[in-house]
Write a protein that holds these residues in place. Structure first.
Motif, PDB file in Angstrom:
ATOM      1  N   VAL A 218      13.336  -9.237 -22.079  1.00 21.36           N
ATOM      2  CA  VAL A 218      12.980 -10.621 -21.764  1.00 21.36           C
ATOM      3  C   VAL A 218      14.202 -11.518 -21.950  1.00 21.36           C
ATOM      4  O   VAL A 218      14.892 -11.444 -22.974  1.00 21.36           O
ATOM      5  CB  VAL A 218      11.817 -11.115 -22.641  1.00 21.36           C
ATOM      6  CG1 VAL A 218      11.489 -12.577 -22.321  1.00 21.36           C
ATOM      7  CG2 VAL A 218      10.598 -10.244 -22.431  1.00 21.36           C
ATOM      8  N   GLU A 220      15.601 -15.625 -21.749  1.00 14.86           N
ATOM      9  CA  GLU A 220      15.311 -17.052 -21.651  1.00 14.86           C
ATOM     10  C   GLU A 220      16.543 -17.756 -21.105  1.00 14.86           C
ATOM     11  O   GLU A 220      17.632 -17.659 -21.685  1.00 14.86           O
ATOM     12  CB  GLU A 220      14.933 -17.633 -23.005  1.00 14.86           C
ATOM     13  CG  GLU A 220      14.626 -19.127 -22.961  1.00 14.86           C
ATOM     14  CD  GLU A 220      14.378 -19.721 -24.336  1.00 14.86           C
ATOM     15  OE1 GLU A 220      13.216 -19.832 -24.726  1.00 14.86           O
ATOM     16  OE2 GLU A 220      15.393 -20.052 -25.019  1.00 14.86           O
ATOM     17  N   TYR A 234      12.037 -17.657 -17.640  1.00 15.39           N
ATOM     18  CA  TYR A 234      11.900 -16.419 -18.410  1.00 15.39           C
ATOM     19  C   TYR A 234      11.820 -15.245 -17.444  1.00 15.39           C
ATOM     20  O   TYR A 234      10.980 -15.225 -16.537  1.00 15.39           O
ATOM     21  CB  TYR A 234      10.658 -16.458 -19.296  1.00 15.39           C
ATOM     22  CG  TYR A 234      10.750 -17.478 -20.405  1.00 15.39           C
ATOM     23  CD1 TYR A 234      11.301 -17.136 -21.639  1.00 15.39           C
ATOM     24  CD2 TYR A 234      10.295 -18.780 -20.213  1.00 15.39           C
ATOM     25  CE1 TYR A 234      11.397 -18.072 -22.658  1.00 15.39           C
ATOM     26  CE2 TYR A 234      10.392 -19.721 -21.221  1.00 15.39           C
ATOM     27  CZ  TYR A 234      10.947 -19.357 -22.442  1.00 15.39           C
ATOM     28  OH  TYR A 234      11.055 -20.287 -23.442  1.00 15.39           O
TER      29      TYR A 234
END
Length: 287
Positions: A218, A220, A234
């Motif tokens: 993941v 950001e 994201y």
């Protein structure tokens, strides 16, 4: 049998019973499926229609097996009736009756013990309830053959009570077996799903505010444009479920050891984009 069916129909509507059973099995399936990902299914807001759709898969095999077993039983019974008509009844019953009675008693005893204690049957999928059901059926059929050999009048109330007890026992054992099977299928499907996360479309989540989503794979990405409607982007997410007003995401690198599931509300503050996992972005990701 006709009186018993009329009595049962006056107490429980068939449609209501079937709907309740499907809802229960679907709820049980969802509990184990999402539980594999560490998610409590009661927080997802699944509807009755969601449960109904999810139970179709694990019911295929049980319904097929039950139908085939019922068909085989009808054929065997038809052959027995032919033997009755040919006048071979006493000899055939004397051979078949002890075998059916002893086998049924042993199976019923083994299944009953498994209800109260851990036995070798407890470690096999649906073995205990199916063993008990087979034992009950064989004992019932042995009793039926004995009555054919020595006909005796049976009061209607006693006959209804007898068949009602048999149906209750068979219903409970099949309910038990299908519950175990649905749970096993749910876990199996969840493992299959987790092993193929990389083949699912990639979800890109845009948010007006930072969500602090962290997990294997993941990313950001803060948006630097002052006029951007969504300030954070994201990547590395896989959408598993959208139910009602909620989204359920998993990181693309999710495992049971280091993975976290994300449950987010469906609001205008979030926006989603999807891309094929094999596609390549034409330019560096921006907001």
């Amino acid at each position: 049998m006709q009186r018993l069916g009329t009595l049962f129909g006056s107490i429980v509507a068939p449609t209501t019973l079937v709907t309740g059973l499907l809802y229960y099995f679907g709820h049980n399936y969802a509990h184990f499926f999402f539980g594999h990902f560490g998610v409590d299914s009661s927080t997802l807001g699944l509807t009755t229609a969601d449960y109904m759709r999810r139970i179709v898969d694990p019911l295929f095999i049980p319904i097929t097996v039950i139908a085939l077993a019922g068909l085989a039983a009808l054929w065997i019974h038809a052959e027995v009736r032919i033997r009755f008509a040919e006048g071979l009844t006493p000899r055939m019953i004397r051979r078949l009756l002890p075998f059916a009675a002893v086998t049924g008693l042993l199976l019923a005893a083994a299944g009953t013990v498994s209800v109260f204690a851990v036995t070798p049957l407890s470690h096999r999928l649906a073995a205990a309830p199916l063993t008990l059901a087979a034992g009950v059926l064989l004992l019932t059929y042995a009793h039926h053959l004995r009555r054919r050999l020595r006909p005796t009048p049976v009061p209607p109330a006693a006959a209804i009570a007898e068949w009602a007890t048999v149906f209750v026992l068979l219903g409970l054992t099949l309910f038990w077996a299908v519950t175990d099977y649905a749970a096993a299928v749910a876990v199996s499907r969840a493992r299959w799903y987790a092993a193929r996360l990389d083949t699912l479309p990639d979800a890109v989540l845009y948010s007006e505010r930072g969500l602090n989503l962290t997990g294997p794979g993941v990313r950001e990405i803060p948006c630097t444009r002052k006029d951007a409607a969504y300030r954070f982007r994201y990547e590395g997410l896989k959408l598993i479920l959208r139910s009602g007003d909620q989204y359920l995401f998993l990181p693309k690198g999710w495992t049971r050891r280091n993975g976290t599931a994300f449950l987010l509300p469906r609001t205008p503050a979030l926006r989603l984009e999807f891309t094929h996992p094999t596609s390549r972005p034409p330019a560096p990701p921006t907001c």
